[in-house]
Design a protein around this motif. Structure first.
Motif, mmCIF file in Angstrom:
data_model
loop_
_atom_site.group_PDB
_atom_site.id
_atom_site.type_symbol
_atom_site.label_atom_id
_atom_site.label_comp_id
_atom_site.label_asym_id
_atom_site.label_seq_id
_atom_site.Cartn_x
_atom_site.Cartn_y
_atom_site.Cartn_z
ATOM 1 N N ALA A 98 53.325 -4.435 17.523
ATOM 2 C CA ALA A 98 52.848 -4.405 18.916
ATOM 3 C C ALA A 98 53.183 -3.094 19.619
ATOM 4 O O ALA A 98 52.369 -2.578 20.391
ATOM 5 N N GLU A 99 54.353 -2.532 19.342
ATOM 6 C CA GLU A 99 54.756 -1.300 20.024
ATOM 7 C C GLU A 99 53.954 -0.075 19.576
ATOM 8 O O GLU A 99 53.999 0.967 20.224
ATOM 9 N N LEU A 100 53.204 -0.195 18.490
ATOM 10 C CA LEU A 100 52.407 0.935 18.000
ATOM 11 C C LEU A 100 50.930 0.850 18.383
ATOM 12 O O LEU A 100 50.165 1.784 18.139
ATOM 13 N N VAL A 118 53.033 3.752 7.668
ATOM 14 C CA VAL A 118 52.299 2.503 7.464
ATOM 15 C C VAL A 118 52.117 1.667 8.724
ATOM 16 O O VAL A 118 51.058 1.070 8.914
ATOM 17 N N GLY A 119 53.100 1.614 9.603
ATOM 18 C CA GLY A 119 52.945 0.854 10.852
ATOM 19 C C GLY A 119 51.874 1.463 11.733
ATOM 20 O O GLY A 119 51.028 0.749 12.297
ATOM 21 N N THR A 120 51.878 2.778 11.831
ATOM 22 C CA THR A 120 50.847 3.483 12.603
ATOM 23 C C THR A 120 49.480 3.278 11.973
ATOM 24 O O THR A 120 48.478 3.129 12.676
ATOM 25 N N ALA A 121 49.435 3.223 10.639
ATOM 26 C CA ALA A 121 48.161 2.998 9.945
ATOM 27 C C ALA A 121 47.597 1.615 10.274
ATOM 28 O O ALA A 121 46.395 1.460 10.498
ATOM 29 N N VAL A 176 58.376 0.165 -0.370
ATOM 30 C CA VAL A 176 58.014 0.494 1.007
ATOM 31 C C VAL A 176 57.746 -0.803 1.769
ATOM 32 O O VAL A 176 56.977 -1.648 1.317
ATOM 33 N N SER A 177 58.367 -0.953 2.918
ATOM 34 C CA SER A 177 58.145 -2.118 3.769
ATOM 35 C C SER A 177 56.871 -1.885 4.577
ATOM 36 O O SER A 177 56.841 -1.042 5.476
ATOM 37 N N ILE A 178 55.822 -2.614 4.233
ATOM 38 C CA ILE A 178 54.525 -2.457 4.892
ATOM 39 C C ILE A 178 54.273 -3.689 5.753
ATOM 40 O O ILE A 178 54.237 -4.810 5.230
#
Length: 189
Positions: A77-79, A148-151, A69-71
């Motif tokens: 920035a967009e999130l 993960v990005g949102t996290a 998984v790419s974390i």
């Protein structure tokens, strides 16, 4: 009694925010998907620990050998969400317990919130041995699954919201109220 589950698998928004003035703020974990929204009251400390634990989990997953998984190491920035809580804020329940997990099938962080348990009378005698029954189940719960990005963005925002309270006295470490502060440290200490 059946448990009412407020479940958000891929929410449009999940944030921690506050209502009220510093020193009198109520913290909320709020999830929204379309027109459906759920707000759960949290303590400030619960909010801070939730953010720290999510961050630690993501860091461990990043360092894990064989992780596919790419974390992102930081919030994309967009999130980043700096908007106030969705109005009106209607408290579903006050969280007494939080549980954090990882769903490897969907590569999502899973946040579960359970209501404060009602304390039963310690003097009451239960003639039956303890067994797990429907009475042991919570009346409602919140389950939120986020990528993960949102996290990472959730962690960044939550930490900012927690720090946005009253300034801290540099001498005693206690919050300074807008009306002033009497430092608990005395001369000579």
């Amino acid at each position: 009694m059946r448990t009412l589950v407020h479940e958000f698998d891929w929410p449009d928004r999940v944030v921690v925010g506050t209502v009220g003035r510093p020193g009198e703020r109520t913290f909320y974990l709020q999830a929204r998907d379309g027109a459906r929204s759920t707000s759960v009251a949290l303590e400030k400390e619960q909010s801070a620990v939730l953010a720290d634990t999510i961050d630690e989990m993501l860091n461990r997953l990043m360092a894990e050998d064989g992780n596919r998984v790419s974390i992102p190491p930081e919030a994309p920035a967009e999130l980043v969400d700096n908007e106030p809580l969705d109005q009106p804020v209607e408290e579903q329940f006050r969280a007494g317990a939080l549980r954090l997990g990882w769903d490897p099938r969907t590569a999502q962080v899973v946040i579960e919130a359970y209501p404060v348990e009602v304390v039963q009378d310690d003097d009451a005698v239960d003639p039956e041995p303890e067994t797990e029954t429907e009475a042991d189940e919570p009346s409602e719960m919140l389950i939120v699954r986020i990528p993960v990005g949102t996290a990472r963005a959730f962690v960044q925002r939550t930490r900012r919201v927690v720090r946005a309270g009253r300034p801290i006295c540099p001498l005693c470490g206690e919050p300074v109220d807008p009306d002033g502060h009497v430092c608990r440290l005395t001369d000579g200490e």
